[in-house]
Motif scaffolding. Structure first.
Motif, short mmCIF file in Angstrom:
data_model
loop_
_atom_site.label_atom_id
_atom_site.label_comp_id
_atom_site.label_asym_id
_atom_site.label_seq_id
_atom_site.Cartn_x
_atom_site.Cartn_y
_atom_site.Cartn_z
N ASP A 117 46.22 44.71 43.46
CA ASP A 117 47.52 45.35 43.22
C ASP A 117 47.77 46.51 44.17
OD1 ASP A 117 48.01 43.53 41.21
OD2 ASP A 117 47.52 44.92 39.57
N HIS A 118 46.71 47.23 44.53
CA HIS A 118 46.86 48.35 45.48
C HIS A 118 47.27 47.86 46.87
CE1 HIS A 118 45.77 51.61 42.90
NE2 HIS A 118 44.61 51.06 42.58
N THR A 119 46.94 46.62 47.21
CA THR A 119 47.31 46.13 48.55
C THR A 119 48.82 45.98 48.67
OG1 THR A 119 47.13 43.76 48.00
CG2 THR A 119 45.12 44.87 48.78
N ALA A 120 49.53 45.87 47.55
CA ALA A 120 50.98 45.74 47.59
C ALA A 120 51.65 47.05 48.01
CB ALA A 120 51.51 45.31 46.23
N LEU B 89 31.95 39.65 33.94
CA LEU B 89 32.90 38.95 34.81
C LEU B 89 34.33 39.37 34.53
CD1 LEU B 89 31.31 35.39 34.88
CD2 LEU B 89 31.72 36.86 36.86
N HIS B 90 34.67 39.54 33.24
CA HIS B 90 36.04 39.99 32.91
C HIS B 90 36.30 41.39 33.45
CE1 HIS B 90 37.43 36.60 30.51
NE2 HIS B 90 36.20 36.53 30.01
N ALA B 91 35.31 42.27 33.36
CA ALA B 91 35.46 43.63 33.90
C ALA B 91 35.60 43.57 35.43
CB ALA B 91 34.27 44.49 33.51
N ALA B 92 34.81 42.72 36.06
CA ALA B 92 34.89 42.58 37.52
C ALA B 92 36.24 42.01 37.94
CB ALA B 92 33.75 41.68 38.03
N LEU B 93 36.75 41.04 37.19
CA LEU B 93 38.06 40.46 37.50
C LEU B 93 39.17 41.49 37.36
CD1 LEU B 93 37.63 36.97 35.84
CD2 LEU B 93 37.96 37.42 38.27
N ALA B 94 39.06 42.35 36.35
CA ALA B 94 40.05 43.41 36.18
C ALA B 94 40.01 44.38 37.36
CB ALA B 94 39.81 44.16 34.87
N LYS B 95 38.82 44.69 37.85
CA LYS B 95 38.69 45.59 39.00
C LYS B 95 39.23 44.94 40.27
CE LYS B 95 37.27 49.17 39.00
NZ LYS B 95 38.00 50.46 38.93
N ILE B 96 38.96 43.66 40.46
CA ILE B 96 39.50 42.94 41.62
C ILE B 96 41.02 42.94 41.56
CG2 ILE B 96 39.72 40.66 42.71
CD1 ILE B 96 36.78 40.18 41.89
N ALA B 97 41.58 42.69 40.38
CA ALA B 97 43.04 42.69 40.22
C ALA B 97 43.61 44.08 40.54
CB ALA B 97 43.42 42.27 38.80
N TYR C 1 40.69 40.50 56.49
CA TYR C 1 39.92 39.66 55.58
C TYR C 1 39.93 40.15 54.14
CZ TYR C 1 38.22 38.03 60.08
OH TYR C 1 38.14 37.56 61.35
N ALA C 2 40.54 41.31 53.89
CA ALA C 2 40.52 41.89 52.54
C ALA C 2 41.25 41.02 51.53
CB ALA C 2 41.11 43.30 52.57
N LEU C 3 42.49 40.64 51.81
CA LEU C 3 43.23 39.81 50.86
C LEU C 3 42.56 38.46 50.63
CD1 LEU C 3 47.01 40.42 51.70
CD2 LEU C 3 45.77 41.13 49.67
N PRO C 4 42.19 37.74 51.69
CA PRO C 4 41.51 36.46 51.46
C PRO C 4 40.21 36.61 50.66
CG PRO C 4 42.29 36.56 53.72
CD PRO C 4 42.50 37.93 53.12
N ALA C 5 39.47 37.67 50.94
CA ALA C 5 38.21 37.88 50.21
C ALA C 5 38.46 38.18 48.74
CB ALA C 5 37.40 39.00 50.86
N LEU C 6 39.42 39.04 48.46
CA LEU C 6 39.74 39.36 47.06
C LEU C 6 40.24 38.12 46.32
CD1 LEU C 6 41.49 42.83 47.42
CD2 LEU C 6 39.29 42.37 46.34
N GLU C 7 41.08 37.34 46.98
CA GLU C 7 41.61 36.12 46.34
C GLU C 7 40.50 35.10 46.09
OE1 GLU C 7 44.77 35.03 49.00
OE2 GLU C 7 46.14 36.49 48.13
N ALA C 8 39.62 34.92 47.05
CA ALA C 8 38.52 33.96 46.89
C ALA C 8 37.55 34.41 45.79
CB ALA C 8 37.77 33.80 48.21
N LEU C 9 37.25 35.69 45.77
CA LEU C 9 36.34 36.21 44.75
C LEU C 9 36.97 36.08 43.37
CD1 LEU C 9 33.58 37.50 44.55
CD2 LEU C 9 34.66 39.73 44.82
N HIS C 10 38.25 36.39 43.26
CA HIS C 10 38.94 36.28 41.98
C HIS C 10 38.93 34.82 41.49
CE1 HIS C 10 42.16 36.35 38.99
NE2 HIS C 10 41.87 37.64 38.87
N LYS C 11 39.20 33.90 42.38
CA LYS C 11 39.22 32.48 42.02
C LYS C 11 37.84 32.01 41.55
CE LYS C 11 40.24 27.89 43.85
NZ LYS C 11 40.62 27.12 45.02
N ALA C 12 36.82 32.37 42.30
CA ALA C 12 35.46 31.94 41.97
C ALA C 12 34.98 32.54 40.66
CB ALA C 12 34.49 32.31 43.10
N TRP C 13 35.21 33.83 40.47
CA TRP C 13 34.72 34.48 39.25
C TRP C 13 35.55 34.10 38.03
CZ3 TRP C 13 32.82 40.04 40.84
CH2 TRP C 13 31.65 39.90 41.60
#
Length: 173
Positions: A106-109, A94-102, A66-78
């Motif tokens: 990126d680490h999941t790759a 929000l911009h700082a949070a989006l940078a942290k989510i990104a 669920y990690a990738l779907p959760a990160l993607e959903a959170l990124h989209k919403a925020w």
């Protein structure tokens, strides 16, 4: 949500327990204004709208799928909220949070574990990638999964059809 009445009572009672008038004045200044309560309500709505954190934690089962779907959903919403005038006061956060989510994304790759666990989850399989990643990325995920399975279990290739030994073949394809 936090109720204004209870917080105001708490601050009042805290002030009553102080020993000096100067301390009580400082505590009384902690009482939020109506504007601050409105902003707190908006922040509460901003944070409550997404349950991504719950996707990452469970005592009894693995949640890596669920990690990738959760990160993607959170990124989209925020991202949407960061562009909304309603949440302008929280734009920097929000911009700082989006940078942290990104950064996390990126680490999941660096590992195939996230995509493989999604493929192996019987409720997700490759449907997640088909729905959200598009045809080309879906193909890439499947080719990478085939490669990993072949490296792990061995495989025979016959005219673009990969035959994988064991149950894993049925779980993925």
């Amino acid at each position: 949500m936090v109720h204004q009445k209870f917080v105001d009572i708490f601050i009042y009672e805290l002030g009553l327990k102080t020993t000096t008038l100067a301390k009580r004045k400082k505590i009384d200044q902690l009482k939020l204004t109506d504007n601050e309560w409105n902003r707190l309500g908006l922040l509460s709505k901003l944070l409550a709208g997404d349950n991504a954190q719950q996707s990452f934690s469970s005592e009894g089962i693995s949640t890596l799928q669920y990690a990738l779907p959760a990160l993607e959903a959170l990124h989209k919403a925020w991202t949407a909220r960061s562009e909304s005038s309603r949440y302008f006061a929280f734009q920097d956060g929000l911009h700082a949070a989006l940078a942290k989510i990104a950064e996390y994304y990126d680490h999941t790759a660096d590992s195939d574990a996230h995509t493989i666990t999604i493929l192996l989850d019987p409720t997700l399989k490759d449907g997640y990638f088909k729905k959200y990643w598009g045809q080309e990325l879906h193909k890439d995920v499947m080719k990478n999964a085939e490669k990993l399975v072949c490296l792990t279990l061995g495989c025979l290739e016959f005219s673009n059809i990969v035959l994988v030994s064991g149950v894993l073949q049925q779980a993925i394809w």
